[in-house]
Write an enzyme that holds these catalytic residues in place. Structure first.
Site, short mmCIF file in Angstrom:
data_model
loop_
_atom_site.label_atom_id
_atom_site.label_comp_id
_atom_site.label_asym_id
_atom_site.label_seq_id
_atom_site.Cartn_x
_atom_site.Cartn_y
_atom_site.Cartn_z
N GLU A 163 36.48 -55.02 3.86
CA GLU A 163 37.01 -54.51 5.16
C GLU A 163 38.73 -54.03 4.67
O GLU A 163 39.30 -53.71 5.61
CB GLU A 163 36.93 -54.99 6.26
CG GLU A 163 35.70 -55.45 6.80
CD GLU A 163 35.61 -56.51 8.10
OE1 GLU A 163 36.52 -56.83 8.53
OE2 GLU A 163 34.38 -56.82 8.57
N ALA A 164 39.05 -54.09 3.57
CA ALA A 164 40.39 -53.80 3.17
C ALA A 164 40.29 -53.37 1.80
O ALA A 164 39.67 -54.04 0.88
CB ALA A 164 41.32 -54.94 3.32
#
Length: 345
Positions: A163-164
């Site tokens: 997610e990053a």
């Protein structure tokens, strides 16, 4: 990990067994076969390797052993173990101590859960377990350290939940450095695991259908990666997260999370195919396992059991299944998500 015995010494267990009697069951079940993609419908839940009751997030049900019979009793047949620790240099760790009372399952306990009906994948990433995708050396270090863990602990697949750090190049046909390194990781893992070893992905909607608004940065960043593994057959299914923010359809149209309308728009968009710069990325219904919060508080866009039922029933069994964050959240509030979905699969 200790090296395997030389094949010239394989008679040793027989001698020990003869002298000392049968080896205990736990020693016989340290390894078990990779299960492969489940043939039927799936209810997939995330298993937390921390204690969400002790830290006050979702009491009274916190950490629980992965082989806890309640998990299967309430319908979960696919478990996503979340998450390994990833050090800055890419080293992956899967060990006790996330919280004082938390212990990762032993290889034998993993086999016990699998024998009871679970397919178990390791989920990589999450909101707080990022990996530096700007570096190929970090990617290679991650692969070299995660593969022995996957083998030692009898995992059936990996779930990509990064997610990053993932960003698109702006051109759908050209991978950015971060996209190329994520592919490097996935290919590196799959090349060293059995041919039936699984791959699932759980991106947020911005990384997928967000590409209908603009392609670049996080918007649509998963799309070329989804396309690669959907087209070559290695992707078991997609667990796009239908929560934590508004969601986009195929034409830049926007929907609120937690609505049947939004669920249907997202699902139909993927089945029809999202066209980005002339390239079509399609995920058919039978490779979709949409993700929903198990309970209010687990994520924005919670859907009541009634709404979940409406969304599922709309497809008359066409979807592969449903995913939820998380098993532990569901257990904290009476297993209403699992019980509702279990009765519909």
């Amino acid at each position: 990990m200790a090296p395997l015995l030389n094949t010239g010494l394989v008679i040793l267990p027989l001698i020990v067994s003869t002298l000392l009697g049968p080896m205990p069951a736990f020693a016989q079940n340290e390894t078990c076969a990779t299960k492969g993609k489940p043939a039927g419908k799936v209810l997939q839940g995330y298993w937390e390797n921390w204690d969400g009751a002790k830290n006050g997030v979702h009491p009274p049900f916190g950490w629980t052993p992965i082989q806890d019979a309640q998990i299967r009793q309430h319908g979960y047949n696919v478990i996503s173990a979340a998450f390994p620790v990833i050090l800055p240099n890419g080293t992956a760790l899967w060990e006790d101590g996330m919280d004082a009372n938390v212990k990762v399952a032993t290889p034998a306990e993993m086999c016990q859960a699998k024998a009871a009906g679970a397919t178990i994948v390791m989920s990589i990433g999450g909101a707080t377990a990022a990996i530096d995708l700007s570096s190929s050396s970090v990617a290679d270090k991650f692969v070299s350290t995660i593969v022995p863990i996957l083998k030692r602990y009898n995992f059936d697949g990996v779930d990509i939940d990064i997610e990053a750090g993932l960003s698109g190049s702006g051109t759908i046909g050209t991978l950015s450095t971060s996209q190329a390194n994520l592919v490097r990781i996935i290919d590196g893992i799959l090349a060293q695991m059995p041919s039936n070893f699984g791959l699932t992905m759980a991106p947020e909607t911005a990384y997928v259908t967000g590409g209908s608004v603009t392609y670049g940065a996080i918007w649509g960043a998963y799309l070329p990666i989804i396309k690669k593994y959907a087209d070559n057959g290695r992707l078991w299914w997609l667990n796009m997260q239908y929560y934590n923010g508004d969601m986009y359809g195929c034409s830049g149209d926007s929907y609120k999370a937690g609505t049947v309308e939004g669920f249907v728009a997202q699902t139909d968009c993927l089945n029809k195919g999202l066209v980005i710069q002339g390239t079509t990325i399609r995920v058919p219904y039978d490779k979709q396992v949409p993700g929903l919060p198990a309970q209010s508080g687990a994520g924005g866009g919670y859907m009541s059991p009634s709404l979940v039922g409406q969304a599922w029933d709309h497809y008359n069994g066409s979807l592969k299944g449903l995913m939820t964050w998380s098993i532990n959240w569901d257990g904290s509030k009476g297993w209403t998500f699992g019980d509702n979905v279990k009765g519909r699969l």
